[in-house]
Design an enzyme around this catalytic site. Structure first.
Site, PDB file in Angstrom:
ATOM      1  N   LYS A  28       0.850  -1.206   0.000  1.00 40.51           N
ATOM      2  CA  LYS A  28       0.000   0.000   0.000  1.00 40.51           C
ATOM      3  C   LYS A  28       0.886   1.257   0.000  1.00 40.51           C
ATOM      4  O   LYS A  28       2.102   1.163   0.207  1.00 40.51           O
ATOM      5  CB  LYS A  28      -0.910  -0.021   1.226  1.00 40.51           C
ATOM      6  N   TYR A 246      16.210  29.881   8.595  1.00 44.70           N
ATOM      7  CA  TYR A 246      14.965  30.485   9.111  1.00 44.70           C
ATOM      8  C   TYR A 246      14.888  30.337  10.624  1.00 44.70           C
ATOM      9  O   TYR A 246      15.256  29.299  11.180  1.00 44.70           O
ATOM     10  CB  TYR A 246      13.756  29.780   8.510  1.00 44.70           C
TER      11      TYR A 246
HETATM   12  C1  PLP Z   1      -0.371  -1.561   6.784  1.00 45.20           C
HETATM   13  C2  PLP Z   1      -0.968  -2.838   7.213  1.00 45.20           C
HETATM   14  C3  PLP Z   1      -0.162  -3.960   7.453  1.00 45.20           C
HETATM   15  C4  PLP Z   1       1.350  -3.902   7.435  1.00 45.20           C
HETATM   16  O1  PLP Z   1       1.806  -3.225   8.584  1.00 45.20           O
HETATM   17  P1  PLP Z   1       3.364  -3.097   8.913  1.00 45.20           P
HETATM   18  O2  PLP Z   1       3.398  -2.513  10.256  1.00 45.20           O
HETATM   19  O3  PLP Z   1       3.912  -2.159   7.883  1.00 45.20           O
HETATM   20  O4  PLP Z   1       3.929  -4.443   8.800  1.00 45.20           O
HETATM   21  C5  PLP Z   1      -0.797  -5.145   7.749  1.00 45.20           C
HETATM   22  N1  PLP Z   1      -2.142  -5.223   7.834  1.00 45.20           N
HETATM   23  C6  PLP Z   1      -2.945  -4.170   7.615  1.00 45.20           C
HETATM   24  C7  PLP Z   1      -4.419  -4.324   7.722  1.00 45.20           C
HETATM   25  C8  PLP Z   1      -2.386  -2.938   7.324  1.00 45.20           C
HETATM   26  O5  PLP Z   1      -3.185  -1.886   7.123  1.00 45.20           O
END
Ligand code: PLP
Length: 349
Positions: A28, A246
């Site tokens: 994702k 800044y």
């Molecule tokens: C993002 C996600 C994962 C993976 O999580 P990590 O901490 O990056 O391993 C697994 N399951 C779901 C439902 C997620 O949204």
């Protein structure tokens, strides 16, 4: 930014080996900033499957020839997406009765594979454990759905609170369901083996970053997949009392030599990173000086005479753990990786 696909493959295999069972590679958020299509292609011959968020990205994987199971972690967002899931053979989580209604209304080319999502305590998505039996019955009775898996997601698998409260709510329901079980994210893959179930869902560890505050990726046997670096474009010599950038939030206590680096928060480097956030220049560690601006940041070169205009500065990568930078910015490696801006050139190594 450099992306290392062989490290990605190593990390996938390392994560799957920890679990000792099939692992969906979570890609994702454009594979945590690494490029979802490229990462899926790099893993295509070894991954058991892929998990992501958007139907558009899932369809793009199918069109690119990815054959493995693909699961949408939040399921369909509307009726039309159910249709696309059926068309392209994409599975998805079902966490609400609205989604079940969309399935019921559909006349689909084939049944959609669904994963029942249980809310075991995170209170974002999912059915209450007490609703599970009734929903399972409902889904089994639906010709438009093929219920394969029961899933949940942990809120504190990465810290000392662990998973026990959530696992106690989820496990009895999951075991009674007779379905495949999926609960483990990266942190649970590495530290909570009793939750591994049928299929695990590692994300962050694929990208060479630790989910744990007490341990960097190397300690988990993971390799760096993302290197952010930029060139020094100017050098300044400071006198004691001179300030930088800044807000004048850095003042030199003694004469200093500093380098101006062509990377700023518009590239995704965190503006909030504190003075002294680690960097690597000419083979030596140093730190940032003053506030990060939109297109530039400043590093201390006083002890690195070899560094000059054109020298490359590693902002995170094999020599500067992304976890260190994240800690200095009060965030986590996940956010840094996902925040790299489109304007940053990508190069595969
Ligand atoms: C993002 C996600 C994962 C993976 O999580 P990590 O901490 O990056 O391993 C697994 N399951 C779901 C439902 C997620 O949204």
């Amino acid at each position: 930014m450099e992306i290392n696909h062989s490290a990605l493959r190593h990390n996938y295999l390392q994560s799957r080996q920890q679990a000792g069972r099939p692992a969906l590679a979570v890609i994702k958020a454009d594979a945590y900033g690494h490029g979802a299509l490229g990462c899926a292609a790099a893993l295509a011959d070894i991954a058991d499957g892929f998990a992501l968020l958007n139907i558009e990205d899932a369809v793009a994987l199918r069109q690119a020839g990815i054959q493995q199971p693909i699961t949408l972690l939040e399921g369909p967002f509307d009726r039309a997406e159910v249709q696309a899931m059926a068309e392209y053979n994409i599975a998805g989580a079902i966490h609400s009765s609205e989604q079940i209604a969309w399935l019921q209304e559909g006349s689909l080319p084939r049944a959609v594979e669904v994963w029942l999502k249980i809310n075991s305590g995170m209170n974002r998505l999912g059915f209450h454990p007490e609703q599970a039996a009734a929903v399972i019955q409902q889904l089994h009775a639906l010709p438009q759905a093929r219920l394969s898996t029961i899933m949940t997601h942990f809120a504190t698998a990465d810290d000392a609170r662990g998973v026990s409260a959530q696992w106690q709510r989820f496990a009895p329901v999951a075991q009674a369901s007779g379905l495949a079980i999926s609960a483990a994210n990266s942190a649970a893959v590495f530290r909570h083996p009793h939750t591994h179930g049928t299929v695990v869902r590692p994300g962050i560890t694929l990208y060479g970053c630790s989910p744990f505050a007490d341990c960097h990726a190397a300690g988990l046997g993971l390799q760096t997949t993302m290197t952010l670096s930029a060139d020094i474009i100017a050098i300044q010599h400071l006198q004691a009392g001179d300030t930088v950038g800044y807000g004048l939030n850095f003042q030199a206590g003694k004469p200093m030599r500093i380098g101006i680096v062509a990377c700023g928060y518009a590239d995704g480097y965190p503006r909030i990173a504190a003075n002294g956030t680690p960097v690597m220049v000419a083979g030596q560690r140093s730190g940032t000086v003053g506030r990060v601006s939109m297109d530039m940041l400043v590093v201390n070169l006083t002890h690195i005479p070899a560094a000059t205009i054109g020298s490359r500065v590693e902002l995170w990568g094999p020599n500067v753990a992304i976890e260190e930078v994240a800690a200095a910015a009060g965030t986590i490696g996940y956010e840094l990786m996902c925040a790299i801006a489109p304007r940053v050139p990508r190069r595969l190594i």
